[in-house]
Write a protein that holds these residues in place. Sequence first.
Motif, PDB file in Angstrom:
ATOM      1  N   ILE A  57       4.363 -37.445  40.482  1.00  0.00           N
ATOM      2  CA  ILE A  57       4.004 -36.183  41.131  1.00  0.00           C
ATOM      3  C   ILE A  57       3.304 -36.451  42.455  1.00  0.00           C
ATOM      4  O   ILE A  57       3.626 -35.848  43.488  1.00  0.00           O
ATOM      5  CB  ILE A  57       3.106 -35.344  40.202  1.00  0.00           C
ATOM      6  CG1 ILE A  57       3.867 -34.941  38.934  1.00  0.00           C
ATOM      7  CG2 ILE A  57       2.599 -34.089  40.931  1.00  0.00           C
ATOM      8  CD1 ILE A  57       2.986 -34.348  37.857  1.00  0.00           C
ATOM      9  N   VAL A  68       3.042 -28.530  35.018  1.00  0.00           N
ATOM     10  CA  VAL A  68       3.350 -29.060  33.694  1.00  0.00           C
ATOM     11  C   VAL A  68       2.289 -30.069  33.263  1.00  0.00           C
ATOM     12  O   VAL A  68       1.772 -30.015  32.125  1.00  0.00           O
ATOM     13  CB  VAL A  68       4.745 -29.718  33.685  1.00  0.00           C
ATOM     14  CG1 VAL A  68       5.001 -30.438  32.362  1.00  0.00           C
ATOM     15  CG2 VAL A  68       5.826 -28.666  33.930  1.00  0.00           C
ATOM     16  N   PHE A  69       1.944 -30.989  34.165  1.00  0.00           N
ATOM     17  CA  PHE A  69       0.968 -32.025  33.821  1.00  0.00           C
ATOM     18  C   PHE A  69      -0.393 -31.422  33.512  1.00  0.00           C
ATOM     19  O   PHE A  69      -1.032 -31.782  32.510  1.00  0.00           O
ATOM     20  CB  PHE A  69       0.849 -33.028  34.971  1.00  0.00           C
ATOM     21  CG  PHE A  69      -0.156 -34.116  34.699  1.00  0.00           C
ATOM     22  CD1 PHE A  69       0.179 -35.213  33.930  1.00  0.00           C
ATOM     23  CD2 PHE A  69      -1.458 -34.031  35.206  1.00  0.00           C
ATOM     24  CE1 PHE A  69      -0.753 -36.215  33.667  1.00  0.00           C
ATOM     25  CE2 PHE A  69      -2.385 -35.021  34.944  1.00  0.00           C
ATOM     26  CZ  PHE A  69      -2.030 -36.123  34.173  1.00  0.00           C
ATOM     27  N   PHE A  86       5.619 -27.711  40.638  1.00  0.00           N
ATOM     28  CA  PHE A  86       6.027 -27.352  39.277  1.00  0.00           C
ATOM     29  C   PHE A  86       5.649 -28.455  38.288  1.00  0.00           C
ATOM     30  O   PHE A  86       5.108 -28.184  37.208  1.00  0.00           O
ATOM     31  CB  PHE A  86       7.531 -27.095  39.234  1.00  0.00           C
ATOM     32  CG  PHE A  86       8.061 -26.868  37.852  1.00  0.00           C
ATOM     33  CD1 PHE A  86       7.857 -25.662  37.205  1.00  0.00           C
ATOM     34  CD2 PHE A  86       8.757 -27.880  37.187  1.00  0.00           C
ATOM     35  CE1 PHE A  86       8.338 -25.455  35.911  1.00  0.00           C
ATOM     36  CE2 PHE A  86       9.239 -27.682  35.898  1.00  0.00           C
ATOM     37  CZ  PHE A  86       9.023 -26.465  35.258  1.00  0.00           C
ATOM     38  N   LEU A  87       5.944 -29.708  38.634  1.00  0.00           N
ATOM     39  CA  LEU A  87       5.589 -30.826  37.757  1.00  0.00           C
ATOM     40  C   LEU A  87       4.081 -30.939  37.595  1.00  0.00           C
ATOM     41  O   LEU A  87       3.586 -31.298  36.517  1.00  0.00           O
ATOM     42  CB  LEU A  87       6.173 -32.121  38.308  1.00  0.00           C
ATOM     43  CG  LEU A  87       7.702 -32.199  38.346  1.00  0.00           C
ATOM     44  CD1 LEU A  87       8.151 -33.512  38.981  1.00  0.00           C
ATOM     45  CD2 LEU A  87       8.303 -32.038  36.962  1.00  0.00           C
ATOM     46  N   MET A  88       3.324 -30.640  38.659  1.00  0.00           N
ATOM     47  CA  MET A  88       1.864 -30.629  38.569  1.00  0.00           C
ATOM     48  C   MET A  88       1.390 -29.578  37.571  1.00  0.00           C
ATOM     49  O   MET A  88       0.461 -29.822  36.782  1.00  0.00           O
ATOM     50  CB  MET A  88       1.265 -30.360  39.944  1.00  0.00           C
ATOM     51  CG  MET A  88      -0.245 -30.225  39.976  1.00  0.00           C
ATOM     52  SD  MET A  88      -0.840 -29.674  41.601  1.00  0.00           S
ATOM     53  CE  MET A  88      -0.197 -27.984  41.638  1.00  0.00           C
ATOM     54  N   PHE A 147       4.073 -40.251  34.928  1.00  0.00           N
ATOM     55  CA  PHE A 147       4.434 -38.895  35.331  1.00  0.00           C
ATOM     56  C   PHE A 147       3.494 -38.401  36.434  1.00  0.00           C
ATOM     57  O   PHE A 147       3.934 -37.817  37.432  1.00  0.00           O
ATOM     58  CB  PHE A 147       4.361 -37.985  34.104  1.00  0.00           C
ATOM     59  CG  PHE A 147       4.839 -36.578  34.335  1.00  0.00           C
ATOM     60  CD1 PHE A 147       6.100 -36.330  34.860  1.00  0.00           C
ATOM     61  CD2 PHE A 147       4.039 -35.500  34.013  1.00  0.00           C
ATOM     62  CE1 PHE A 147       6.552 -35.037  35.054  1.00  0.00           C
ATOM     63  CE2 PHE A 147       4.479 -34.202  34.203  1.00  0.00           C
ATOM     64  CZ  PHE A 147       5.737 -33.964  34.726  1.00  0.00           C
ATOM     65  N   GLN A 148       2.207 -38.656  36.263  1.00  0.00           N
ATOM     66  CA  GLN A 148       1.222 -38.241  37.272  1.00  0.00           C
ATOM     67  C   GLN A 148       1.472 -38.946  38.603  1.00  0.00           C
ATOM     68  O   GLN A 148       1.416 -38.322  39.674  1.00  0.00           O
ATOM     69  CB  GLN A 148      -0.192 -38.519  36.780  1.00  0.00           C
ATOM     70  CG  GLN A 148      -1.274 -38.036  37.721  1.00  0.00           C
ATOM     71  CD  GLN A 148      -2.666 -38.378  37.217  1.00  0.00           C
ATOM     72  OE1 GLN A 148      -2.850 -39.359  36.492  1.00  0.00           O
ATOM     73  NE2 GLN A 148      -3.646 -37.577  37.589  1.00  0.00           N
ATOM     74  N   LEU A 169       9.075 -28.667  43.725  1.00  0.00           N
ATOM     75  CA  LEU A 169       9.270 -29.430  42.500  1.00  0.00           C
ATOM     76  C   LEU A 169       7.995 -30.182  42.123  1.00  0.00           C
ATOM     77  O   LEU A 169       7.610 -30.230  40.945  1.00  0.00           O
ATOM     78  CB  LEU A 169      10.430 -30.414  42.681  1.00  0.00           C
ATOM     79  CG  LEU A 169      10.698 -31.360  41.515  1.00  0.00           C
ATOM     80  CD1 LEU A 169      11.072 -30.586  40.251  1.00  0.00           C
ATOM     81  CD2 LEU A 169      11.813 -32.354  41.874  1.00  0.00           C
ATOM     82  N   ALA A 170       7.334 -30.770  43.132  1.00  0.00           N
ATOM     83  CA  ALA A 170       6.065 -31.468  42.871  1.00  0.00           C
ATOM     84  C   ALA A 170       5.026 -30.504  42.312  1.00  0.00           C
ATOM     85  O   ALA A 170       4.280 -30.845  41.384  1.00  0.00           O
ATOM     86  CB  ALA A 170       5.555 -32.128  44.146  1.00  0.00           C
ATOM     87  N   SER A 212       2.073 -24.221  48.479  1.00  0.00           N
ATOM     88  CA  SER A 212       1.580 -25.293  47.612  1.00  0.00           C
ATOM     89  C   SER A 212       0.064 -25.428  47.631  1.00  0.00           C
ATOM     90  O   SER A 212      -0.553 -25.693  46.597  1.00  0.00           O
ATOM     91  CB  SER A 212       2.227 -26.626  48.004  1.00  0.00           C
ATOM     92  OG  SER A 212       1.985 -26.926  49.367  1.00  0.00           O
ATOM     93  N   TRP A 228       2.611 -40.449  30.507  1.00  0.00           N
ATOM     94  CA  TRP A 228       1.796 -39.506  31.274  1.00  0.00           C
ATOM     95  C   TRP A 228       1.208 -40.094  32.548  1.00  0.00           C
ATOM     96  O   TRP A 228       1.254 -39.447  33.607  1.00  0.00           O
ATOM     97  CB  TRP A 228       0.702 -38.909  30.389  1.00  0.00           C
ATOM     98  CG  TRP A 228       1.251 -37.966  29.366  1.00  0.00           C
ATOM     99  CD1 TRP A 228       1.367 -38.177  28.023  1.00  0.00           C
ATOM    100  CD2 TRP A 228       1.811 -36.667  29.610  1.00  0.00           C
ATOM    101  NE1 TRP A 228       1.955 -37.102  27.411  1.00  0.00           N
ATOM    102  CE2 TRP A 228       2.233 -36.163  28.354  1.00  0.00           C
ATOM    103  CE3 TRP A 228       2.004 -35.895  30.750  1.00  0.00           C
ATOM    104  CZ2 TRP A 228       2.828 -34.906  28.226  1.00  0.00           C
ATOM    105  CZ3 TRP A 228       2.597 -34.649  30.630  1.00  0.00           C
ATOM    106  CH2 TRP A 228       2.999 -34.163  29.386  1.00  0.00           C
TER     107      TRP A 228
END
Length: 253
Positions: free
Chosen positions: A63, A33-34, A29-31, A59-60, A26-27, A225, A56
């Motif tokens: 992550i 996105v960012f 995936f969010l990375m 959000f960072q 999940l981390a 990862s 933002w």
Amino acid sequence: MLFSKPSSPMGGEVSRLEWPDALRGLAVFLMLVFHSAYDLNHFDLLQLDLLHSTFWPAFQKAIVALFVGVAGISLALANRHGLHWQRFWRREGLLLVSAMLVSAGSYAVFPTSWIFFGVLHFMAVASVLAVPFLRLGWLNLPLGLLLVLLPQWLADPLFNAAWLQWLGLGTVVSNTKDYTPLLPWFGVMLLGIYVGNRLEHCEQCLKPLPRWFWLPVLLWLGKHSLAVYLLHQPLLMALFWLVASLMFGVTGK
């Protein structure tokens, strides 16, 4: 045995438990996105305020907290039956080499804001420093909270010197694309170690995850990862550069 497959803080098999890999995935995936948002903004494909908005930066940090927290959990799981030192040092060497590659690559592309102490640098240093804490049990909870709060109490211009900025106790930070200092993030790692050591008391945590259709994707990202971390940004930047060039004939800011 549930904890028979120890591993390192970044990537690889942590244990037979699936949810640490899922959280790490999940981390990742969010990375993605960012960094996609960052690259879209960099090449003027979107107009985003990544530095000064509320969302933002938070959000960072979320992550990074996921990455670091799961790293602590992974270390605790790996230590259930004693660390596999050969594997630990092999992975530590890989982290160090990867961190140097990130620094060199970022300097080549962004010489005025290169990455001098990013998340991989932190992982390499913090993984070694965390080893003595693996047997402290519940003490990692107050220690972790203390270290998370410490920069707010001890921040001083003395630590603004370039060679001390990795500690995270300064009042001014050099311009850099990724800054993950020892504090407060080592406190987050200790909190992860506390959680990892408490898993035997959480029956729900020991159960297999629901077989959601997207779970295999998260597990794959979690187990790979480090490779994804190293490769995704050059690939994303190349892709969005190509799109921007075709659409606008520009090469970015």
